[in-house]
Design an enzyme around this catalytic site. Structure first.
Site, short mmCIF file in Angstrom:
data_model
loop_
_atom_site.label_atom_id
_atom_site.label_comp_id
_atom_site.label_asym_id
_atom_site.label_seq_id
_atom_site.Cartn_x
_atom_site.Cartn_y
_atom_site.Cartn_z
N PRO A 2 0.78 -1.22 0.00
CA PRO A 2 0.00 0.00 0.00
C PRO A 2 0.81 1.28 0.00
CG PRO A 2 -0.16 -1.12 2.13
CD PRO A 2 0.80 -1.87 1.30
N GLU A 3 1.11 1.78 -1.18
CA GLU A 3 1.51 3.17 -1.32
C GLU A 3 0.32 3.87 -1.96
OE1 GLU A 3 5.39 4.15 -2.82
OE2 GLU A 3 6.21 2.24 -2.17
N HIS A 108 -5.80 -13.75 10.13
CA HIS A 108 -5.51 -12.35 10.40
C HIS A 108 -6.61 -11.43 9.92
CE1 HIS A 108 -1.58 -13.42 11.87
NE2 HIS A 108 -1.35 -14.10 10.77
N ARG A 127 0.48 -7.99 9.93
CA ARG A 127 1.44 -7.28 10.78
C ARG A 127 0.78 -6.27 11.71
NH1 ARG A 127 6.56 -5.46 7.25
NH2 ARG A 127 7.47 -4.97 9.27
#
Length: 291
Positions: A2-3, A108, A127
């Site tokens: 994700p940019e 997750h 994360r």
DNA sequence: CTTGGGTCCTGTGCGC
DNA sequence: TGCGCACAGGACCCAA
């Protein structure tokens, strides 16, 4: 990954499933991501209609009925998958990475939204560097997450003149300066490397020395690199989403990023791409082309 | 004030 | 095959 281009692509993918829909059910499966969910997060969203979905820097903003805005940041590993009626593919076609409960990867999946159409939108983030907040819309601009942000790189306010002004007097390398979200909002490690390569500017160069002439070259290059990535995301989104409902993640081919030791792709160069670490992040560049 | 480093967290891929 | 280490697309926080 994700940019800015990926976040933009995710926004575009979320819109058809979420915009104008009522959140019939919202479930958080743990107490926090990078920060705790706001008090009564799920309760405050449930039963409310979703309005405009926009992006600022790498943040996704979804207005909800009642004057609040849901802020989502994907961190390093956050992603959304869409399942069911409002998903961008035909129902029942999801075969990939979907757990038996119909969620993303199962272990997750931290937040699940379900709309009045029965669409399930699952946020997965192994994360947990992501973030979700709910703030009054009128306080958005002054919120500390946004108050210090620099201009949108694709916006009119981001010009050679504005970039020069913010680089003036900066002693950090240009690579680090461009990652600073107060200088320009939304660039990340990959596209900074790609933009500097395309502008033929060394990542090690002092930021201050890029003010002026070099900014004139760099600014359009940044806009091009991001626009092209968004275009690529947009076009591959349809195909990729048809496979598994996942939004905005696809194989990019980069010119320098992650190509250490491979030949530079500039015609007639063929020097090896080098890697170095700046401010704790990997930088990839061509020592021959970039000065 | 700016700047650099450590930190949050989990997963993957590499060398030995 | 297993182990330990380096590293991963972000950005906050704090010390110098």
């Amino acid at each position: 990954m994700p940019e800015l281009p990926e976040v933009e692509t995710v926004c575009r993918g979320l819109r058809p499933a979420l915009k104008g829909r009522i959140l019939a059910k919202v479930q958080t499966r743990r107490a926090n991501l990078r920060v705790p969910f706001p008090h009564d997060f799920a309760k405050r969203l449930t039963g409310r209609r979703v309005g405009k979905i926009t992006r600022r820097a790498k943040y996704i903003l979804a207005e909800v009925e009642g004057g609040e805005t849901l802020i989502v940041h994907l961190g390093m590993s956050g992603r959304f998958t869409i399942h069911g009626a409002g998903a961008p593919s035909k129902p029942g076609r999801f075969t990939h990475k979907v757990a038996s409960d119909g969620s993303g990867d199962g272990t997750h999946d931290h937040v699940v939204f379900e709309t009045d159409e029965g669409t399930r939108i699952v946020y997965t983030d192994h994360r947990r560097f992501g973030l979700m907040l709910l703030v009054p819309t009128e306080e958005l601009e002054s919120h500390k997450l946004f108050a210090e942000l620099g201009p949108e790189p694709l916006g009119k306010a981001f010009t050679a003149k504005s970039l020069s002004a913010s680089l003036k007097g900066k002693k950090t390398p240009i690579k680090s300066a461009l990652l600073d979200q107060t200088v320009v909002a939304g660039l990340g490690n990959i596209y900074v490397c790609e933009a500097l390569y395309r502008a033929r500017i060394s990542p090690k160069r002092n930021a201050a020395s890029v003010a002026g002439e070099r900014s004139t070259k760099l600014v359009p290059v940044i806009k091009d690199v991001l626009s092209e990535a968004i275009a690529a995301g947009g076009s591959s989104l349809r195909d990729y989403a048809q496979a598994d409902g996942e939004l905005g993640y696809f194989q990019h081919t980069f010119t320098v990023y992650d190509r250490e030791g491979e030949p530079c792709l500039t015609p007639g160069c063929a020097h090896k791409i080098k890697r170095l670490v700046q401010a704790g992040r990997s930088t990839f560049y061509c020592p021959n082309c970039q000065r």
